[in-house]
Design an enzyme around this catalytic site. Structure first.
Site, mmCIF file in Angstrom:
data_model
loop_
_atom_site.group_PDB
_atom_site.id
_atom_site.type_symbol
_atom_site.label_atom_id
_atom_site.label_comp_id
_atom_site.label_asym_id
_atom_site.label_seq_id
_atom_site.Cartn_x
_atom_site.Cartn_y
_atom_site.Cartn_z
ATOM 1 N N GLU A 116 -23.737 30.052 -7.391
ATOM 2 C CA GLU A 116 -23.271 30.683 -8.620
ATOM 3 C C GLU A 116 -22.225 29.785 -9.273
ATOM 4 O O GLU A 116 -21.168 29.527 -8.692
ATOM 5 C CB GLU A 116 -22.670 32.062 -8.326
ATOM 6 N N SER A 176 -16.424 37.023 -4.141
ATOM 7 C CA SER A 176 -17.474 36.100 -3.708
ATOM 8 C C SER A 176 -18.239 36.705 -2.533
ATOM 9 O O SER A 176 -17.730 37.557 -1.801
ATOM 10 C CB SER A 176 -16.861 34.761 -3.299
ATOM 11 N N CYS A 209 -20.437 38.826 -13.459
ATOM 12 C CA CYS A 209 -21.475 38.903 -12.431
ATOM 13 C C CYS A 209 -22.839 39.214 -13.019
ATOM 14 O O CYS A 209 -23.859 38.940 -12.390
ATOM 15 C CB CYS A 209 -21.106 39.944 -11.380
#
Length: 279
Positions: free
Chosen positions: A163, A6, A61
């Site tokens: 996200e 993160s 990602c």
């Protein structure tokens, strides 16, 4: 130190490592956008977005969780095709050869994704497809979510800023090329972005101006091959060197520069080395 996680932890690891004299490479989160211009091939675009948004259950990602059609006519046509395509996706287990994607990683993460879906509803986004409540026969306790699609998402929504990391696709409508360009450029993450168009001038302008580290032109997930560099900007990447390619080699090695001169003839050469000056 090479780290992927993160953005908050990536920034922390980068700061601690750099403060202690380490070479540090930290990759963080992402919120990749797909810009769809009016002249794009919508059938091909939708096929690309399905894999990019929902493949691996959105847990990567380089997933593409935000689509930005330019103009309401484009948005309406795209929405219709996205709904039909998403409803045709098959959720299953890894042994199901017909499955397009499987469960998310844990019960806790499933609950987190569901909380973001509810957040989007509470923020006023239009929940077109709701993936919550999906149950797979024989795997009723599995961590499955069906494809979720939001429309009329805005840049001020927290569900857009964060996200989500799941099979959730958000549509943010733009009314101009400039507005579409500004969305990924202003977003705190700068990992990857894609543009779908037949217009070479628009594609070149977008690639040149967008404030994102990796750009795909009619490529939904702009992951270069291994001998190219890989890495995002802003809160998606901390450090001076990216992953992959020559940057990866430079990160794990130290440069040694050797300067040599072998004069011909005797011990002393008539061609003396002259140090250049500014005069």
């Amino acid at each position: 130190v090479s780290f992927v996680g993160s953005s908050d932890i990536a920034q922390y690891v980068y700061g601690r490592g750099a403060a202690n004299g380490k070479r540090v490479q930290c990759m963080g989160g992402a919120k990749n956008h797909g810009i769809v211009l009016a002249d794009a091939d919508l059938d091909q675009t939708v096929a690309d977005i399905m894999g990019a948004a929902y493949g691996s259950a959105g847990e990567r990602c380089m997933a593409l969780p935000v689509v930005v059609p330019v103009g309401d006519k484009t948005a309406d046509a795209l929405r219709e095709k996205l709904v039909a395509a998403a409803q045709g996706l098959r959720v299953g287990v890894s042994t199901d050869a017909e499955a397009h994607y499987g469960p998310v990683v844990s019960a806790a993460h499933k609950a987190r994704i569901e909380s973001y879906i509810q957040m989007g509803v509470d923020e006023g986004a239009d929940l077109v497809l709701d993936g919550r409540g999906f149950s797979l026969q024989g795997y009723e306790n599995g961590f499955f979510l069906a494809p979720t699609l939001f429309d009329h998402v805005t840049a001020g929504m927290k569900s857009y800023q964060d996200e989500i990391f799941g099979p959730v696709l958000q549509m943010v409508r733009a009314q101009s090329f400039e507005e579409a360009l500004s969305l990924p450029s202003r977003h705190p993450y700068g990992n990857g972005v894609a543009i779908f168009t037949r217009n070479g001038d628009a594609a070149r302008s977008f690639a040149d101006q967008v404030e994102v580290g990796m750009v795909g032109i009619n490529v939904p997930i702009p992951v270069p091959v291994a001998y190219h560099s890989f890495g995002g900007w802003k809160r998606s990447g901390f450090g001076d060197l990216n992953q992959y390619g020559m940057d990866g080699v430079r990160f794990y090695t130290r440069v040694k520069t050797i300067t040599q001169r072998w004069p011909q003839g005797g011990a002393v050469s008539d061609q003396s080395f002259v140090i250049p000056t500014m005069a």
